[in-house]
Scaffold this motif. Structure first.
Motif, mmCIF file in Angstrom:
data_model
loop_
_atom_site.group_PDB
_atom_site.id
_atom_site.type_symbol
_atom_site.label_atom_id
_atom_site.label_comp_id
_atom_site.label_asym_id
_atom_site.label_seq_id
_atom_site.Cartn_x
_atom_site.Cartn_y
_atom_site.Cartn_z
ATOM 1 N N THR A 1 28.485 116.073 -26.444
ATOM 2 C CA THR A 1 27.992 116.919 -27.542
ATOM 3 C C THR A 1 28.007 116.151 -28.862
ATOM 4 O OG1 THR A 1 28.975 118.736 -26.328
ATOM 5 C CG2 THR A 1 28.162 119.240 -28.519
ATOM 6 N N SER B 1 32.237 122.536 -19.688
ATOM 7 C CA SER B 1 31.726 121.983 -20.951
ATOM 8 C C SER B 1 30.893 120.761 -20.627
ATOM 9 C CB SER B 1 32.874 121.525 -21.842
ATOM 10 O OG SER B 1 33.681 122.574 -22.221
ATOM 11 N N ALA B 2 30.318 120.193 -21.670
ATOM 12 C CA ALA B 2 29.566 118.948 -21.516
ATOM 13 C C ALA B 2 30.530 117.796 -21.220
ATOM 14 C CB ALA B 2 28.793 118.667 -22.788
ATOM 15 N N GLU C 1 25.764 120.771 -21.373
ATOM 16 C CA GLU C 1 26.370 121.612 -20.332
ATOM 17 C C GLU C 1 25.459 121.722 -19.114
ATOM 18 O OE1 GLU C 1 27.120 121.979 -23.465
ATOM 19 O OE2 GLU C 1 29.288 122.262 -23.412
ATOM 20 N N ARG D 1 31.201 124.858 -31.879
ATOM 21 C CA ARG D 1 31.890 123.793 -31.158
ATOM 22 C C ARG D 1 33.160 124.314 -30.477
ATOM 23 N NH1 ARG D 1 30.410 118.611 -31.996
ATOM 24 N NH2 ARG D 1 31.435 118.443 -29.973
ATOM 25 N N GLY D 2 33.361 123.872 -29.265
ATOM 26 C CA GLY D 2 34.515 124.338 -28.492
ATOM 27 C C GLY D 2 34.273 125.689 -27.831
ATOM 28 N N GLY D 3 33.017 126.154 -27.864
ATOM 29 C CA GLY D 3 32.713 127.523 -27.439
ATOM 30 C C GLY D 3 32.766 127.808 -25.946
HETATM 31 N N1 ASP Z 1 30.438 120.982 -25.466
HETATM 32 C C1 ASP Z 1 30.763 121.861 -26.564
HETATM 33 C C2 ASP Z 1 31.529 121.088 -27.616
HETATM 34 O O1 ASP Z 1 31.799 119.919 -27.451
HETATM 35 C C3 ASP Z 1 31.465 123.083 -26.116
HETATM 36 C C4 ASP Z 1 32.862 122.894 -25.584
HETATM 37 O O2 ASP Z 1 33.291 121.776 -25.316
HETATM 38 O O3 ASP Z 1 33.577 123.890 -25.393
HETATM 39 O O4 ASP Z 1 31.841 121.644 -28.631
#
Ligand code: ASP
Ligand code: MG
Length: 416
Positions: A48, A42-43, A75, A151-153
């Motif tokens: 993000t 992830s970032a 990312e 988000r969270g992908g």
């Molecule tokens: N960087 C993205 C987010 O903060 C994806 C992730 O963290 O999975 O949503």
């Protein structure tokens, strides 16, 4: 035969240069075991979020296409840095963006779905003994627009890659030790589960547990991908997520969850005639408002009350729609109640042990918690209750179902 392992590291695991170095060391050790490795990141940290904020400063209504262009850069930074860190440790590694891999998605910017993943480039690199580092959360549509998965992908990227590559396992490294019986901020006695099923995990995720992006679990279930969630800060076993396991029905329940972001709406005094509910819920669906629980009271002299829950963020839209509809459905009154929470218990054991619902209701009743609405599935029971009682209710349920004795103790005093 060499094993193929997909490892995913979340934003907190790559938040600083030092943490990236630590992750690189961990990956280098894994490589020494002789396994093929694909790593998804992830970032860094809150990158993000900062990018979202930046976009809003430039334009409060940014185009979704440009938003994806912007957010995908987070990312791209972390994959390059991780590859550099590995090179410093004399490990062969190559970073690839979603587009370079060929993670093809639909065109629903900011919430795209993965349609197909090309595997040839990754397999080529693995054959040449490279570790392949893939940017999470991003893909590309058929017109070569960059997309993101919501988000969270990055979890979803990792699991989808594991499925496409037919990996032996997909390990999700995060800042918690695994899947817990309850959020430790709500229930201090919460424990780490050794193993849990996809179905339980899916229920827990949609009922408020935030360990995994729920779409990643849907994909893992569909392709029967073995998933492991563990901490990147220690070398301890995490939680394994599988289709089924031995003795899985021994536990009455596996988790207690809560949701505080819902509101209850009651439409009072509508006539008990066919088509009323259809009208109400059609109007809401047309505006993309998700309805969770629905309860209709028994008819009194041909008059009903209909209550349901929606996300608090939809209240304003729902109010507009329903105010317009009041006359049409001959409703007497409309009430919004934000002062609610949803507590749920989840577990495969429910399907085979009678009396679980009764035990839940008894526990709540004994502690003065009034149940406003109930909904059930094969493996979960949810109750809407007064918001101020949610935490206490969770603790009492956790205790009465003996969850303070399952799995492993969560290590205290974690240093990040
Ligand atoms: N960087 C993205 C987010 O903060 C994806 C992730 O963290 O999975 O949503
Ligand atoms: Mg994340």
């Amino acid at each position: 035969m060499k094993k193929l392992v997909v490892q995913k590291f979340g934003g907190s695991s790559v938040a600083t240069a030092e943490k990236i170095m630590n992750i690189a060391k961990r990956i280098a050790q894994e490589e020494k075991k002789g396994n093929n490795l694909v790593v998804v990141v992830s970032a860094m940290g809150k990158t993000t979020d900062s990018l979202v904020q930046l976009a809003n400063e430039v334009n409060p209504h940014p185009s979704k296409r440009e938003m994806d262009m912007l957010l995908s850069t987070g990312e791209q930074i972390s994959i390059a840095l991780l590859a550099m860190a590995l090179h410093r440790l004399k490990v062969n590694a190559v970073s690839l963006t979603g587009m370079q891999v060929g993670i093809q998605t639909d065109s629903a910017h900011t919430k795209a779905k993965i349609l197909h993943i090309k595997t040839n480039k990754i397999f080529d690199l693995l054959r040449k003994n490279h570790i392949v580092i893939v940017a999470g959360f991003q893909g590309v549509d058929k017109n070569l627009n960059i997309t993101t998965l919501g988000r969270g992908g990055s979890d979803t990227t990792a699991v989808a890659l594991a499925a496409a590559l037919k990996a032996d396992t997909c390990e999700i490294y995060t800042d918690v030790e695994g899947v817990y019986t309850a959020d430790p901020r709500m229930v201090p006695e919460s424990r780490k589960l050794d193993i849990i099923t996809y179905d339980e995990m899916l229920e827990m995720a949609s009922l408020g547990a935030k360990v995994l992006h729920s779409r990643s679990v849907v994909i893992a279930k569909k392709y029967n991908t073995k998933l492991v969630v563990k901490t990147s800060f220690y070398n301890i076993p995490g939680t394994i997520i599988v289709k089924e396991y031995k003795n899985m029905e021994d536990l009455l329940i596996t988790g207690v969850t809560s949701k505080m972001d819902e509101a209850k709406i009651t439409i009072c005094g509508v006539p008990d005639t066919p088509g009323i509910a259809a009208k109400i819920f059609k109007a809401l669906a047309e505006e993309d408002i998700n309805v969770n629980m629905i309860v209709q009271s028994a008819s009194r002299k041909g008059i009903n009350d209909i209550s349901f829950t929606i996300s608090q963020s939809d209240i304003k839209d729902a109010n507009n729609i329903l105010q317009n509809l009041m006359k049409d459905v001959k409703a007497k009154d409309l009430n919004f109640d934000k002062n609610i929470g949803v507590v749920s218990i989840v577990g495969m054991g429910m399907a085979s042990h009678p009396g679980i619902a009764q035990k839940m209701f008894e526990t709540l009743g004994k502690h003065g918690v009034n149940i406003q609405m109930i909904s059930t599935s094969e493996i979960k029971i949810s109750c809407v209750i007064e918001r101020s009682k949610v935490k206490m209710a969770m603790q009492k349920l956790h205790q009465s179902f003996g969850l303070d004795k399952v799995g492993k103790k969560i290590l205290k005093g974690i240093k990040k």
